[in-house]
Design a protein around this motif. Structure first.
Motif, PDB file in Angstrom:
ATOM      1  N   MET A   1       0.847  -1.174   0.000  1.00  0.00           N
ATOM      2  CA  MET A   1       0.000   0.000   0.000  1.00  0.00           C
ATOM      3  C   MET A   1       0.889   1.233   0.000  1.00  0.00           C
ATOM      4  N   SER A   2       0.546   2.203  -0.812  1.00  0.00           N
ATOM      5  CA  SER A   2       1.374   3.409  -0.874  1.00  0.00           C
ATOM      6  C   SER A   2       1.228   4.216   0.395  1.00  0.00           C
ATOM      7  N   ARG A   3       2.229   5.018   0.666  1.00  0.00           N
ATOM      8  CA  ARG A   3       2.174   5.801   1.900  1.00  0.00           C
ATOM      9  C   ARG A   3       1.044   6.817   1.859  1.00  0.00           C
ATOM     10  N   GLN A   4       0.616   7.250   0.661  1.00  0.00           N
ATOM     11  CA  GLN A   4      -0.460   8.222   0.576  1.00  0.00           C
ATOM     12  C   GLN A   4      -1.794   7.623   1.024  1.00  0.00           C
ATOM     13  N   MET A   5      -1.967   6.334   0.893  1.00  0.00           N
ATOM     14  CA  MET A   5      -3.243   5.718   1.224  1.00  0.00           C
ATOM     15  C   MET A   5      -3.348   5.372   2.698  1.00  0.00           C
ATOM     16  N   VAL A   6      -2.257   5.393   3.413  1.00  0.00           N
ATOM     17  CA  VAL A   6      -2.275   5.059   4.829  1.00  0.00           C
ATOM     18  C   VAL A   6      -2.969   6.175   5.592  1.00  0.00           C
ATOM     19  N   LEU A  62       0.615  17.265  -3.214  1.00  0.00           N
ATOM     20  CA  LEU A  62      -0.547  17.794  -3.922  1.00  0.00           C
ATOM     21  C   LEU A  62      -1.426  16.662  -4.453  1.00  0.00           C
ATOM     22  N   SER A  63      -0.806  15.576  -4.865  1.00  0.00           N
ATOM     23  CA  SER A  63      -1.557  14.414  -5.333  1.00  0.00           C
ATOM     24  C   SER A  63      -2.372  13.809  -4.199  1.00  0.00           C
ATOM     25  N   ASP A 108      -3.441  17.097 -10.478  1.00  0.00           N
ATOM     26  CA  ASP A 108      -2.548  16.880  -9.336  1.00  0.00           C
ATOM     27  C   ASP A 108      -2.532  15.419  -8.907  1.00  0.00           C
ATOM     28  N   ALA A 109      -3.693  14.791  -8.886  1.00  0.00           N
ATOM     29  CA  ALA A 109      -3.768  13.382  -8.474  1.00  0.00           C
ATOM     30  C   ALA A 109      -2.901  12.519  -9.379  1.00  0.00           C
ATOM     31  N   LEU A 110      -2.909  12.800 -10.672  1.00  0.00           N
ATOM     32  CA  LEU A 110      -2.153  11.981 -11.624  1.00  0.00           C
ATOM     33  C   LEU A 110      -0.669  12.336 -11.673  1.00  0.00           C
ATOM     34  N   LEU A 111      -0.337  13.620 -11.565  1.00  0.00           N
ATOM     35  CA  LEU A 111       1.058  14.027 -11.699  1.00  0.00           C
ATOM     36  C   LEU A 111       1.940  13.530 -10.556  1.00  0.00           C
ATOM     37  N   GLY A 112       1.408  13.443  -9.366  1.00  0.00           N
ATOM     38  CA  GLY A 112       2.204  13.002  -8.226  1.00  0.00           C
ATOM     39  C   GLY A 112       1.962  11.561  -7.867  1.00  0.00           C
ATOM     40  N   ASP A 113       1.730  10.738  -8.877  1.00  0.00           N
ATOM     41  CA  ASP A 113       1.293   9.359  -8.655  1.00  0.00           C
ATOM     42  C   ASP A 113       2.159   8.373  -9.429  1.00  0.00           C
ATOM     43  N   PRO A 114       3.436   8.240  -9.027  1.00  0.00           N
ATOM     44  CA  PRO A 114       4.342   7.409  -9.831  1.00  0.00           C
ATOM     45  C   PRO A 114       3.938   5.937  -9.925  1.00  0.00           C
ATOM     46  N   ASP A 115       3.264   5.399  -8.898  1.00  0.00           N
ATOM     47  CA  ASP A 115       2.908   3.974  -8.944  1.00  0.00           C
ATOM     48  C   ASP A 115       1.448   3.722  -9.323  1.00  0.00           C
ATOM     49  N   GLY A 116       0.684   4.772  -9.593  1.00  0.00           N
ATOM     50  CA  GLY A 116      -0.697   4.601 -10.009  1.00  0.00           C
ATOM     51  C   GLY A 116      -1.692   4.357  -8.889  1.00  0.00           C
ATOM     52  N   SER A 117      -1.239   4.382  -7.638  1.00  0.00           N
ATOM     53  CA  SER A 117      -2.150   4.068  -6.536  1.00  0.00           C
ATOM     54  C   SER A 117      -3.202   5.158  -6.329  1.00  0.00           C
ATOM     55  N   ASN A 118      -2.843   6.414  -6.556  1.00  0.00           N
ATOM     56  CA  ASN A 118      -3.829   7.478  -6.386  1.00  0.00           C
ATOM     57  C   ASN A 118      -4.885   7.424  -7.480  1.00  0.00           C
ATOM     58  N   ALA A 119      -4.484   7.162  -8.699  1.00  0.00           N
ATOM     59  CA  ALA A 119      -5.456   7.000  -9.784  1.00  0.00           C
ATOM     60  C   ALA A 119      -6.381   5.830  -9.460  1.00  0.00           C
ATOM     61  N   GLY A 120      -5.808   4.767  -8.943  1.00  0.00           N
ATOM     62  CA  GLY A 120      -6.622   3.609  -8.556  1.00  0.00           C
ATOM     63  C   GLY A 120      -7.617   3.947  -7.466  1.00  0.00           C
TER      64      GLY A 120
END
Length: 187
Positions: A1-6, A62-63, A108-120
């Motif tokens: 799980m990405s750190r952004q989703m924690v 920002l993502s 912003d969600a897409l640009l700062g999302d190298p692994d695609g977890s935010n888009a998901g």
């Protein structure tokens, strides 16, 4: 799980909340393009290193904020029929996502999302809302398409148009997509 989703509790949750609030406030006061990590840190009452440790860089922060802002606030309204529910939801989705603010959050969600977890995660928000609409319809005895069919035939074209061909987007476009999607299911 990405750190952004924690979404941990305690101090970490307080830091996240204060940083997210600082980003939103500063973006409205000075504009998104003027945001810097030191400026956000100062407003949030944390050190810049706290932000870098947690988010990596400004774009990932920002993502993370954008994903949180794209989360629906409420369940879709129940109008008593799948076509009405889905049409109302699609019109609102298009209106929110195609707005200037919505497009900025998508970017912003897409640009700062190298692994695609935010888009998901953003996709999961839409799928959860659609699933609720379809579940209610099935409980009323209506024949329903599956969630992925609605994503493919309603959400995907809306998002493509918002990102690449925004002219002419209106409620009539959303209604047409829903009508075509449901027509293919025999509903």
């Amino acid at each position: 799980m990405s750190r952004q989703m924690v979404r941990p509790g305690g101090r970490s949750a307080r830091v996240q909340a204060s940083v997210h609030t600082a980003v939103r406030e500063l973006a409205s006061e000075v504009g998104r393009d003027a945001l810097t990590v030191p400026l956000i840190a100062q407003r949030a009452g944390v050190t810049p290193s706290t932000i870098y440790r947690r988010w990596g860089d400004l774009q990932e922060l920002l993502s993370d904020v954008a994903v949180e802002r794209l989360r629906p606030d409420t369940a879709p309204n129940d109008h008593g029929a799948m076509s009405s529910d889905l049409t109302a939801w699609a019109e609102q989705f298009l209106d929110e996502m195609a707005s200037r603010t919505g497009r900025a959050y998508i970017r912003d969600a897409l640009l700062g999302d190298p692994d695609g977890s935010n888009a998901g995660q953003c996709s999961a928000y839409a799928a959860e809302q659609i699933n609720l609409i379809l579940t209610r319809a099935a409980e009323r005895g209506e024949k329903t398409p599956d969630v992925e069919a609605v994503i493919d035939r309603v959400v995907a074209p809306i998002m493509y148009r918002i990102l690449f061909r925004p002219d002419g987007l209106d409620a009539a476009y959303a209604r047409r997509l829903v009508t075509e999607a449901l027509g293919r299911t025999g509903s």
